[in-house]
Design a protein around this motif. Structure first.
Motif, short mmCIF file in Angstrom:
data_model
loop_
_atom_site.label_atom_id
_atom_site.label_comp_id
_atom_site.label_asym_id
_atom_site.label_seq_id
_atom_site.Cartn_x
_atom_site.Cartn_y
_atom_site.Cartn_z
N UNK A 131 -33.11 -13.11 -9.28
CA UNK A 131 -32.29 -12.94 -10.48
C UNK A 131 -30.86 -13.38 -10.23
N UNK A 132 -30.31 -13.00 -9.08
CA UNK A 132 -28.95 -13.41 -8.74
C UNK A 132 -28.86 -14.93 -8.64
N UNK A 133 -29.86 -15.55 -8.02
CA UNK A 133 -29.87 -17.00 -7.88
C UNK A 133 -29.92 -17.69 -9.24
N UNK A 134 -30.69 -17.12 -10.16
CA UNK A 134 -30.85 -17.74 -11.47
C UNK A 134 -29.52 -17.86 -12.21
N UNK A 135 -28.63 -16.88 -12.00
CA UNK A 135 -27.35 -16.88 -12.70
C UNK A 135 -26.19 -17.41 -11.87
N UNK A 136 -26.28 -17.29 -10.54
CA UNK A 136 -25.12 -17.61 -9.71
C UNK A 136 -25.32 -18.76 -8.74
N UNK A 137 -26.54 -19.24 -8.57
CA UNK A 137 -26.81 -20.33 -7.63
C UNK A 137 -27.06 -21.61 -8.43
N UNK A 138 -26.15 -22.57 -8.41
CA UNK A 138 -26.30 -23.79 -9.22
C UNK A 138 -27.58 -24.57 -8.91
N UNK A 139 -27.98 -24.61 -7.64
CA UNK A 139 -29.17 -25.36 -7.26
C UNK A 139 -30.43 -24.72 -7.84
N UNK A 140 -30.52 -23.40 -7.75
CA UNK A 140 -31.71 -22.72 -8.28
C UNK A 140 -31.71 -22.78 -9.81
N UNK A 155 -32.32 -21.35 -20.41
CA UNK A 155 -32.07 -20.23 -21.32
C UNK A 155 -33.27 -19.30 -21.49
N UNK A 156 -34.47 -19.88 -21.63
CA UNK A 156 -35.66 -19.05 -21.76
C UNK A 156 -35.92 -18.28 -20.48
N UNK A 157 -35.78 -18.96 -19.34
CA UNK A 157 -36.00 -18.31 -18.05
C UNK A 157 -35.02 -17.15 -17.85
N UNK A 158 -33.76 -17.36 -18.23
CA UNK A 158 -32.74 -16.31 -18.08
C UNK A 158 -33.05 -15.11 -18.96
N UNK A 159 -33.48 -15.36 -20.18
CA UNK A 159 -33.81 -14.26 -21.09
C UNK A 159 -34.98 -13.45 -20.54
N UNK A 166 -27.02 -5.27 -11.02
CA UNK A 166 -26.56 -5.37 -12.40
C UNK A 166 -25.04 -5.41 -12.46
N UNK A 167 -24.39 -4.61 -11.64
CA UNK A 167 -22.93 -4.61 -11.61
C UNK A 167 -22.36 -5.95 -11.19
N UNK A 168 -22.95 -6.53 -10.14
CA UNK A 168 -22.46 -7.83 -9.67
C UNK A 168 -22.64 -8.91 -10.73
N UNK A 169 -23.82 -8.94 -11.35
CA UNK A 169 -24.08 -9.98 -12.35
C UNK A 169 -23.22 -9.79 -13.59
N UNK A 170 -22.97 -8.55 -13.95
CA UNK A 170 -22.12 -8.29 -15.12
C UNK A 170 -20.70 -8.79 -14.88
N UNK A 171 -20.22 -8.65 -13.66
CA UNK A 171 -18.86 -9.08 -13.33
C UNK A 171 -18.77 -10.60 -13.19
N UNK A 172 -19.78 -11.20 -12.56
CA UNK A 172 -19.68 -12.61 -12.19
C UNK A 172 -20.33 -13.58 -13.18
N UNK A 173 -21.13 -13.10 -14.10
CA UNK A 173 -21.82 -14.00 -15.02
C UNK A 173 -21.68 -13.54 -16.46
N UNK A 174 -20.82 -14.16 -17.25
CA UNK A 174 -20.73 -13.83 -18.68
C UNK A 174 -22.06 -14.05 -19.41
N UNK A 175 -22.83 -15.04 -18.95
CA UNK A 175 -24.12 -15.30 -19.60
C UNK A 175 -25.07 -14.13 -19.37
#
Length: 292
Positions: A159-168, A176-180, A201-210
């Motif tokens: 999950x972290x890679x999906x939002x924060x790792x550009x390669x993944x 967009x569908x995968x993220x949802x 969840x805390x990390x992703x909320x802080x680092x990923x507006x999406x």
């Protein structure tokens, strides 16, 4: 994660998404303060008192009966997954300490190694990767060292890679569908094991507006099988079927496998990634190396 608060926010999100006309109500000509159903309208349609429903939206679900929850779910037109989620939020499990980082057992690692033509990996409920086989690593993260799952502190998290790792992220043709779907699955797990997921969840909320935008929409869905549409940096477009097998472990470990239709280009690409075509394999850096 605050389960009582999540109960209220979940109900509000579903109430706001349902217009009066969809449930047979004729809106009065007066200006409405909300576009969706009002609390009193939902309560009336569900056959419960406004006071009782208001208590639910305030996160005070003690005493809510099965019949009340079923009636509200029916009025809101919740899916089976959403109905189960409503019940989990209304009747949260007793809070326990977060589970310790787990490890893939020797038998699971042996199973992964015994599938040289099938990309596969073992995950815990946090979606931390506990182990992967050679094609699994080559498919999902050739840009990462193969040994990262061996140490809890360095483990990749899908999950972290999906939002924060550009390669993944770039691996997914329909991000967009995968993220949802990822957030919907995370929501479902968090209702049962909130303390295991609070850091992620805390990390992703802080680092990923999406992520934050999707999280606030409260999507909920079980996603244990389906099709992944990928674009691998060396193998090109891939259409793969994935299956999730739940393992009998306290930490909620799962095994995920990826397969392709027999005779398809995707199957040939998987054989290449696993080195089964006798010509090449993918190294930890993601480059094609001579197969020996």
């Amino acid at each position: 994660m605050d389960v009582p608060s999540d109960l209220g926010e979940f109900l509000k999100s579903r109430r706001a998404a349902l217009r009066p006309e969809e449930v047979g109500l004729t809106p009065l000509p007066t200006r409405r303060r909300v576009s969706g159903l009002r609390r009193e309208e939902l309560a009336m349609l569900s056959g419960v008192s406004v006071t009782h429903y208001t208590r639910l939206e305030q996160g005070r679900a003690a005493g809510a009966s099965d019949s009340v929850l079923t009636a509200i779910a029916r009025t809101l037109r919740l899916t089976d997954d959403e109905t189960a989620h409503l019940r989990a939020l209304a009747r949260p499990s007793r809070r326990t300490a977060p589970s310790r980082p787990g490890h893939a057992s020797a038998s699971i690692r042996q199973l992964l190694s015994a599938m040289p033509g099938v990309p596969a990996l073992a995950l815990d409920r946090r979606n931390d990767i506990l182990a992967w086989n050679t094609p699994g690593h080559a498919l999902l993260a050739p840009h990462l060292p193969t040994t990262l799952p061996d140490t809890p502190a360095t483990r990749p998290n899908l999950t972290r890679m999906l939002f924060l790792d550009p390669d993944y992220r770039a691996l997914h043709r329909d991000w967009p569908t995968e993220a949802t779907l990822a957030v919907a699955s995370l929501r479902q797990t968090a209702a049962h094991h909130p303390d295991d997921l609070i850091d992620l969840i805390g990390q992703l909320t802080i680092q990923s507006p999406e992520f934050t935008t999707l999280w606030n929409r409260h999507p909920v869905r079980t996603c244990t099988s389906g099709v992944k549409h990928l674009h691998h940096p060396t193998a090109g477009p891939l259409d793969l079927t994935f299956e999730t097998l739940t393992l009998p472990t306290p930490s909620g470990q799962r095994l995920i496998t990826y397969t392709a239709e027999a005779g398809s280009g995707s199957e040939r690409a998987l054989r290449m990634l696993g080195g089964l075509d006798g010509s090449c394999a993918v190294s930890g850096s993601g480059s094609l190396a001579a197969w020996s």
